[in-house]
Design an enzyme around this catalytic site. Sequence first.
Site, PDB file in Angstrom:
ATOM      1  N   CYS A 155     -34.249-113.687 -66.469  1.00 53.16           N
ATOM      2  CA  CYS A 155     -35.477-113.573 -65.676  1.00 53.16           C
ATOM      3  C   CYS A 155     -36.401-114.770 -65.913  1.00 53.16           C
ATOM      4  O   CYS A 155     -36.064-115.871 -65.492  1.00 53.16           O
ATOM      5  CB  CYS A 155     -36.159-112.234 -65.902  1.00 53.16           C
ATOM      6  SG  CYS A 155     -37.330-111.870 -64.579  1.00 53.16           S
ATOM      7  N   HIS A 203     -32.491-107.731 -65.669  1.00 55.54           N
ATOM      8  CA  HIS A 203     -32.686-107.217 -67.034  1.00 55.54           C
ATOM      9  C   HIS A 203     -31.684-106.096 -67.307  1.00 55.54           C
ATOM     10  O   HIS A 203     -31.130-105.496 -66.387  1.00 55.54           O
ATOM     11  CB  HIS A 203     -34.088-106.623 -67.194  1.00 55.54           C
ATOM     12  CG  HIS A 203     -35.178-107.618 -67.046  1.00 55.54           C
ATOM     13  ND1 HIS A 203     -35.373-108.636 -67.944  1.00 55.54           N
ATOM     14  CD2 HIS A 203     -36.148-107.750 -66.102  1.00 55.54           C
ATOM     15  CE1 HIS A 203     -36.425-109.353 -67.563  1.00 55.54           C
ATOM     16  NE2 HIS A 203     -36.904-108.852 -66.448  1.00 55.54           N
TER      17      HIS A 203
HETATM   18  N1  LIG Z   1     -39.575-110.146 -66.264  1.00 58.23           N
HETATM   19  C1  LIG Z   1     -39.729-111.473 -66.249  1.00 58.23           C
HETATM   20  O1  LIG Z   1     -39.201-112.204 -67.072  1.00 58.23           O
HETATM   21  C2  LIG Z   1     -40.686-111.991 -65.222  1.00 58.23           C
HETATM   22  C3  LIG Z   1     -40.588-113.462 -65.025  1.00 58.23           C
HETATM   23  C4  LIG Z   1     -41.823-114.049 -64.342  1.00 58.23           C
HETATM   24  N2  LIG Z   1     -42.986-113.861 -65.123  1.00 58.23           N
HETATM   25  C5  LIG Z   1     -41.997-113.472 -62.946  1.00 58.23           C
HETATM   26  O2  LIG Z   1     -42.798-112.616 -62.717  1.00 58.23           O
HETATM   27  O3  LIG Z   1     -41.295-113.864 -62.049  1.00 58.23           O
END
Ligand SMILES: NC(=O)CC[C@H](N)C(=O)O
Length: 504
Positions: free
Chosen positions: A329, A418
């Site tokens: 992510c 995830h």
């Molecule tokens: N869950 C995450 O790692 C989010 C990644 C990033 N902050 C986004 O919102 O795209």
Amino acid sequence: MVAGTTSDAGKSTVTAGLCRWLARQGVRVAPFKSQNMSNNSMVCADGAEIGRAQWLQAVAAGAEPESAMNPVLLKPGGDRRSHVVLRGKPWGELLAGDWATGRAALAEAAYSALAELRDRFDVVICEGAGSPAEINLRSGDYVNMGLARHADLPVLVIGDIDRGGVLAAMSGTLALLEPADQALVSGFLVNKFRGDPELLRPGLDSLEQVTGRPVLGVLPWLAEAWLDSEDALAMAGWRGHQPGSGATLRVAAVRFPRVSNATDLDPLAAEPGVSVEVTADPDVVAAADLAVLPGTRSTVDDLAWLRERGIERALRARAADGKPVLGICGGYQMLAETIDDPVESGAGSVPGLGLLPLVVRFEEDKSLGRPSGAWREHPVRGYEIHHGVVHPSGAARDDVEPFLDGIRRSAVWGTIWHGVFENDDFRRAWLSEVAGQAGVDWRPSATPGFGARREAMLDRIADAIDEHADTAALLELIESGAPAGLPWVRLERVYREQRQAPAG
Ligand SMILES: NC(=O)CC[C@H](N)C(=O)O
């Protein structure tokens, strides 16, 4: 309501244990936490985002996780700024100073979510946050005693005896509360005990005398009891890694200041023969067999942090040497060539690490989902929570291979999903592949899967409640609420000052 003398007293664990203990008796039970502050969240079947701990408590309860179980989720993106998720959907940003205006709507949402759950379930186990004796926040509180008073809930105060001072913390927590709040505090539960019960008994007797409340149990230290924590990278519960059948695979996970969904690492840490070190040290990142960039609430800011720490160099060297790197992510977004972010950081276009042929564009709309697919022949289910959307940076190329809605080029892997390592077959197959890339003779061993271990852990907590708590008294509290006539432990001056404090 399960309240605690401190954060980390074990409220989440005990709440999960109570849910499992009741569910095993055929009770329809739901967990609830008005407001959770965490970057560890999960997507429910209906697309709502809730705290990971409430999700796991719902699993313990055998109930379908839903937004009402955690109506307000604060995701800190900086020291004074939080992204607010209300009933599972983005609601806005709050600065620390905005609380006074923001809270009324949030409190209303929390109260009505609890009312809904009480309609639909036999029992709701509510978890407080931090300590109920944060009396500077009492006037705007809808998570601890504010909620208990609103909904007339009997309150159990849990304390962590492993840290010491638990008798003072319990009596002091009670004594700092105003009389009507005290009237709901119905008993104490000592948690994480690993001493001689005979030595403890006189202390508990005194506590009962001083407070006029019973100690309803002394729960043992459970080495393997941990929960998908609110705290980033609290995967310590899975550590103490077991040897596997071959060599050890050493994983270095980068400790981003704003790490999110750090629970992605738990199944790696639980895998026999895999040791996970969470680190900010470039040398550790360079030396590991596999380097992982986990998710982050602040991709651009944490990328800048990573550069300052000298970790970029370590990652580049790994990629050049064909040593495995995985981005998940936010960590995957960092691997792109450019990141265009008018939304999360407002930084505009910044260069990424450029290890994958991708560009990232942040969108106002948040992507929430529960995708599934496969890697090679192994089925994989995951979840996604992000604003940044990843696109290929140019024409199709033949040196990249699809990988769980992300891509792999040589030993650099990235996915926006995830939770993928909870898929046992996939995890073992993928780890075998990267062990090969790293030249390590790691081999998967036949042990129970991650989900099975989690189930066993939930049962162990419920067993501990069965064995070490006064379950008849707990059931009586659930049935009848706080008993009438609980004595008031007086600290008169404090109550006056507390009532004069400005709204928090
Ligand atoms: N869950 C995450 O790692 C989010 C990644 C990033 N902050 C986004 O919102 O795209």
